[in-house]
Design a protein around this motif. Sequence first.
Motif, short mmCIF file in Angstrom:
data_model
loop_
_atom_site.label_atom_id
_atom_site.label_comp_id
_atom_site.label_asym_id
_atom_site.label_seq_id
_atom_site.Cartn_x
_atom_site.Cartn_y
_atom_site.Cartn_z
N CYS A 51 0.87 -1.19 0.00
CA CYS A 51 0.00 0.00 0.00
C CYS A 51 0.90 1.23 0.00
CB CYS A 51 -0.90 -0.02 1.24
SG CYS A 51 -1.74 1.54 1.53
N VAL A 56 1.51 -1.85 3.92
CA VAL A 56 1.13 -3.25 4.12
C VAL A 56 1.19 -3.97 2.75
CG1 VAL A 56 -1.41 -3.12 3.74
CG2 VAL A 56 -0.47 -4.68 5.48
N CYS A 67 -6.59 2.31 4.42
CA CYS A 67 -6.11 3.68 4.21
C CYS A 67 -7.07 4.50 3.36
CB CYS A 67 -4.73 3.68 3.53
SG CYS A 67 -3.45 3.04 4.61
ZN LIG Z 1 -2.67 1.11 3.62
#
Ligand SMILES: [Zn+2]
Length: 245
Positions: A51, A56, A67
């Motif tokens: 990400c 992650v 997010c």
């Molecule tokens: Zn994230």
Amino acid sequence: MKYLTKAIELILELIYPNRCICCDEVLEFGEDPWLCHGCAEKVKPITGKVCRVCGVPIAANDICSDCSDKKLYFKRAYCAFEYKNEVRQAIHNIKFNNCPRYLKYFADILCSYANDRGFEGADIVTFVPMRPKNRRKRGYNQSELLAKELARRGMGEFMPLLLKVKDTKNQHDIAKEERRKNLKNAFAPIDPDKIKGKKILLADDIYTTGSTANECAKTLIKAGAQSVEVICIAIVNKRDPNMDK
Ligand SMILES: [Zn+2]
Ligand SMILES: [Zn+2]
């Protein structure tokens, strides 16, 4: 002098052999000073797609679902490991078994991990603070020591910027909705003049939900920071079915 220091190190190693930072096994003389062979096979930084905000591991998209539905005050987080198994044990040793020197091992890796992933330097490296009574109880704040190690490796100038002004419950132990309230106004700037216009790197040991890092980042941005990036040893991957926590 250099040889003398090396000789003293070797003698000390004979008397107090190094132990594996994860499983505590005594390490062979003159071998890798941090990890036994078994753990060295398993302690590997995250590779591949992550990400672009929290770091992650993800398979598709460029931002994880966590997010994408949150207001985040930091630009991105560099998390070198997933929080599980051997890495989890090493962090436990750092925090609860009085082994803060293991942070040196992780600082080396974090530094190259962040550089490889586009870190462009910061003016200041700071950390998530603890309540003074909790810090006294442990004797140190592992995030503060991590920030110092990162500063030593050239990531920015070490500087404490935040105070923790409110007791909070452990974020692990409470429901998601309660977490935000728990952290609200938990941090305050020590001196806003030191924060204004600065690019800040915020160090913490574990990225769980990101709420703590985000609350610190919010406090820094509101005090006038130009930008905040986060750096953590490990991130909890909630999609990982093998997580035992
Ligand atoms: Zn994230
Ligand atoms: Zn080991």
